[in-house]
Design a protein around this motif. Sequence first.
Motif, mmCIF file in Angstrom:
data_model
loop_
_atom_site.group_PDB
_atom_site.id
_atom_site.type_symbol
_atom_site.label_atom_id
_atom_site.label_comp_id
_atom_site.label_asym_id
_atom_site.label_seq_id
_atom_site.Cartn_x
_atom_site.Cartn_y
_atom_site.Cartn_z
ATOM 1 N N LEU A 1 37.224 43.491 34.478
ATOM 2 C CA LEU A 1 37.998 41.902 33.793
ATOM 3 C C LEU A 1 39.489 42.688 33.159
ATOM 4 O O LEU A 1 40.323 41.533 33.151
ATOM 5 N N LYS A 2 39.468 43.446 32.745
ATOM 6 C CA LYS A 2 40.999 43.312 32.566
ATOM 7 C C LYS A 2 42.354 43.976 33.228
ATOM 8 O O LYS A 2 42.669 43.354 32.987
ATOM 9 N N THR B 1 42.625 40.720 34.787
ATOM 10 C CA THR B 1 43.475 39.385 34.189
ATOM 11 C C THR B 1 44.968 40.148 34.111
ATOM 12 O O THR B 1 46.071 39.498 33.987
ATOM 13 N N VAL C 1 47.846 37.039 34.471
ATOM 14 C CA VAL C 1 48.684 37.258 34.222
ATOM 15 C C VAL C 1 49.839 37.051 34.363
ATOM 16 O O VAL C 1 51.175 37.076 34.585
ATOM 17 N N LYS D 1 49.714 31.667 30.118
ATOM 18 C CA LYS D 1 48.868 32.957 30.144
ATOM 19 C C LYS D 1 48.481 33.161 29.204
ATOM 20 O O LYS D 1 46.914 33.835 28.687
ATOM 21 N N VAL E 1 44.724 31.758 30.145
ATOM 22 C CA VAL E 1 44.208 33.255 30.814
ATOM 23 C C VAL E 1 43.547 34.116 30.064
ATOM 24 O O VAL E 1 41.990 34.549 30.184
ATOM 25 N N ILE E 2 44.339 34.915 29.291
ATOM 26 C CA ILE E 2 43.945 35.449 28.090
ATOM 27 C C ILE E 2 42.553 35.608 27.266
ATOM 28 O O ILE E 2 41.869 36.070 26.897
ATOM 29 N N SER F 1 39.895 35.167 29.462
ATOM 30 C CA SER F 1 39.007 36.598 29.682
ATOM 31 C C SER F 1 38.536 37.364 28.259
ATOM 32 O O SER F 1 37.973 37.942 28.647
ATOM 33 N N PHE G 1 34.781 33.676 34.717
ATOM 34 C CA PHE G 1 35.904 34.345 34.470
ATOM 35 C C PHE G 1 36.361 33.404 35.756
ATOM 36 O O PHE G 1 37.855 32.920 35.232
ATOM 37 N N PHE H 1 39.463 30.517 35.971
ATOM 38 C CA PHE H 1 41.146 30.803 36.412
ATOM 39 C C PHE H 1 41.042 29.652 37.149
ATOM 40 O O PHE H 1 42.177 29.344 37.047
#
Lengths: 833, 352
Positions: free
Chosen positions: B292-293, B296, B300, B308, B311-312, B315, B335, B339
């Motif tokens: 996921l990180k 993201t 981004v 942004k 999205v963060i 996330s 997620f 998005f």
Amino acid sequence: MDGRPPKRQRRSKDSKDEPKIKPKRKPVISDSSSPIEPTEPFALSSRPKPSYSRGTTPSTRPPSYSPSPNKKTEASPNQGPKSKSLHSFFQPATEGQRWAPQKTEKQSLPPVRGTVDVDLIEDDYDSYDEIFTQHLANERAGMGLTAMSSSQIRQSAPKPAPKPKAKAQVKPPRKTTKRFLLSTDRGDGTAKEPLAAQPANEPDRRPWAQRFAPANLGELAVHKKKVSDVQHWLEDAFAGRRSERLLVLRGPAGSGKTTTVSLLSESLGYDIVEWKNPPVSEFGARDYQSVSAHFEEFLGRGNKFGGLDLEDASELDSQKEEKPRDQRILLIEEFPTMLGRASSALTAFRTSLQRYLAASANDHVRGSSGSNHPPIVIIVSETLLGSASSISDNMTVHRLLGPTIYNHPGTTILDFNSIAPTFMHKALRSILDREARTSRRMQIPGPGVIDSISEIGDIRSAISSLEFLCLKGDDTGRWGGNVAKTKKARGEVALTAMEKESLKMITQREASLGMFHAVGKIVYNKRMDPSLIEGDVEILPPPPDYLRHYARPKASQVLVNDLADETGTDVSTFISALHENYIPSCDGDDFTDCFNDCIDALSDSDILSADHRPGPGARAGIGTGITSFGSGVDVLRQEEMSFQVAARGLLFALPYPVKRRVGPGAGRSRAGDAYKMFYPASLRLWREAEEIDGLIDSWMNRSLDPFGQQQHLSQNGSDLSGVSSWKSLQVGRSASAYSKDKGDIPSVVTMMPRHDLLLHQLPYMAAIRRQDPDCWQLDKITSIRVNQNLRDGIDDMEESPVPGSRMKSSSSNGVGPRLAEEKLILSDDDIVD
Amino acid sequence: MALLVDKLRPRTLDALSYHPELSDRLRSLAHSGDFPHLLVYGPSGAGKKTRVIATLKELYGPGVEKIKIDARVFQTTSNRKLEFNIVSSVYHLEITPADVGTYDRVVVQELLKEVAQTQQVDLSAKQRFKVVVINEADHLTRDAQAALRRTMEKYSPNLRLILLANSTSNIIAPIRSRTLLVRVAAPTESDICSALHLAGKKEGWTESEVLNKRIAKESGRNLRRALLMFESIYAQNEKVTDKTPIPPPDWEALVTLTADEILAERSPARLLHVRARLYDLLTHCIPPTTILKTLTFKLVARVDDALKPDVIKWSAFYEHRIKLGSKVIFHLEAFVAKFMRIYESYLMGMDF
């Protein structure tokens, strides 16, 4: 005699009522070359016999099945013994009685003496029968009395059979008039599998699955390639050409694993020494030995005194001239224990195997042909289709052997697929033919029936189903097939009404069908048409303006509360299945909103569900929702809440009307995919994830182990295969208390966080250590094939004829959402045809 | 054939090539006669472990490098058996309790008690206490951390703890207050370049300045990773030039590809496709939060500034859910769906 005539009359009346019996009698008569017409009044008196033999058989069917009530009344006097016959027929087959000779010999040995007298009676009775038949055939006119006496005997015959064994003897349908034909069939039957309790000239009453077990490799329904794989492995192992000593055959039940091994034993000429779990011995007993100790001993003895085990087997087996063979394999089908995944018995089992492998590897290095260490064959029936809750109970090779043996260079794993429908069809057809030859059956189930039975994939169960179907007898004439008829093109034959009905009764997939049905209800999202609503349905007012976007003018037709009972599976699996299948329904103008809302609902339901936090074992796992069942009612409540949220959420969010479509963007969509329901992929992938997890663990240990590193150093020079490396690693680990001079230490030994190891170290290590013999393990962990676009093209080609192959290739490339296709049991075995 | 990373690991504080001040302080700490509990934190690949081991050597002398590895078996209350690796010398002990997941409390308690109750056997030892190094301290459960706290107080005469963590945020305040916090910052890119240069010289490889810089940048200031990249490039290519590609790990490449695909098309079919990708990653045991990180950050980087924050936000929201829930794929997919929705409405000029 007074009582008799009315009975006879009744029977003859019955048989008049039922003219269908006559066609059946015809072959009998022609067989005995009698010119007498069955319509002759006296001949009717002989009816009891055929009707009896039929009478036994239909009783195994539920009453609704029986087309005419007459039969039931006929059958009723014999009800007692017959009801048991049901068991005698089906239990052996379903319990997976093996075809391997040794077992049956041993098992059937003890009761011999007990049943002898019963058999005598039976023999008598049979000879009566015979006399009677001949009578019937030759002088039909004056035989009323004989018929009566024989029927008398017949009814008393089952009585002196209080022992279950004996009863089983009496049960199966006997076609008395065909005895002479049968004897030949029995000849080879006994040679293969002598049932000690059965006199040699008795008809073969074993279940079909055993009776028509393949007698040679040609008849084996397993894919030829697979058989030759096994054969080559064994040949090489015997010849000492390969260092592997452990062959694992895995596959679903009834895919012919055991049969392959036992048939190969004929053609390759080796003996099978089989591990049997010892009977439970008293824990406190003086000579108590744990199962693990027994197993250890078995492995040790198997390679030294293995012949002893076989000695008594050969004594029993008088027909087979026992030539001592120098080759043998150790067959392990029962496992010491599967209780718990970290139980000490399992650990001991693994240790014994490891030790054996290490010893044999040693042998191999020293150049001996490996005859003191016969290869071990382990047969595992993997159960993969589990619901989420039973995942932890599922048995896989990986769980049984643990990562070390599983990835050991001395281990070869061969996967058996379910029997492909084409092979299955052929096998079933040939069984029917052979059976018809012995039973003079004229009508057999049509190709349509065989086809749908073939779908089962488990050949043992398919044969039992077929037998069950055929028990009905062929008098009704409603089967679509005919012995004489040549095979029609498959798929064109429509099922007759009775065939359909019968299939419904033996179909095996109710549970999953129920689940797919329920999923279908939700993802198709039927709503009521307001114009058609009946008066008594309350129409809710539209929501206020600020909630306008939540307005759904048409109420859903799906009764979610009722659906909860229909799912046919547990909630967690059901929700996964919803997740697997909702996307194609989202197609529409505002699809982003739609699937966003859907997945939101699913996400919510997961949070609400009872099973929090995957256990420690599933740390990096795929998150299948392995439930650690808590206690108390709240768990049940939570399950229900999560079900409601998921089901209602999807119903709310999905568009109406639903047009299921998988867009072209998916790359490998095929026509009709959109309408299929798929089994949740997430519930299948755990096995793979677990394997990789195990590998990572072993590499973590390895990175800790300086000995491991050292032997890598030395190993690159030598040409030994991986076995030696493994061994010294083992030594390094067991001899934990060592110390070394500072100068020798190649590097500082520390632990590395698993996370770092997996994400950074191993991928690069895979690139660095290309020449390492264990590199494939690294590759397996780290390489995720990326060239997806390329693959899509290839996959399309591959898959259109062979959808099942995706399962195999899925290990490295995209594990598509279409995994469910495995359900259809098409496998690459199909390629041949 | 040890890896370069292991081979070139500095053994003494003097050999450390960057953060000289920190090294000096650690040295004086080791010589000061007493030694506090330490909590060493910093990003991975910054050299925490290396510094700790060098410090131990400073404390006890070369005896620390005589290492043995034990596999201990612990029994939990529910009769589960846990196998657990311990790296130890006469003077110290290194454990990773997070390996046993939720049972880490048992391990921490039993083991530390055992260590603490026995005095130093070696009479000639420079210090009277033993040191226990605990890896991944930030992955310890709250229970285990609480147990640790009590142990620290009770057995302080015989025992010193060195906790290693990526950040202090997951460590409970009582422990933070009982330990000396030592931050090991990630090396700068020029630090990494010089380390690579040294490594190349030692191995006798012809190296390229530009490539080294690229590696330093690619590695995200993770020295371990940089060295691995460096070695793998030299293992794969006969001749190394400035433009030699640096292949990322497969999982990272796949995440990047997935991000591209999400941006390229948004449709139910694409979502199915992405799901297959996610399954791929999950079966390869890539932790879902990492997926996921990474995803993201890849996304981004490619979207408009206005998007942004959202999205963060999502996330983070779904990362939390991954931790809470059990069916990881749901949340990952959620997620992606979220998005797609945000991105689509942004493209259509709608409010989102």
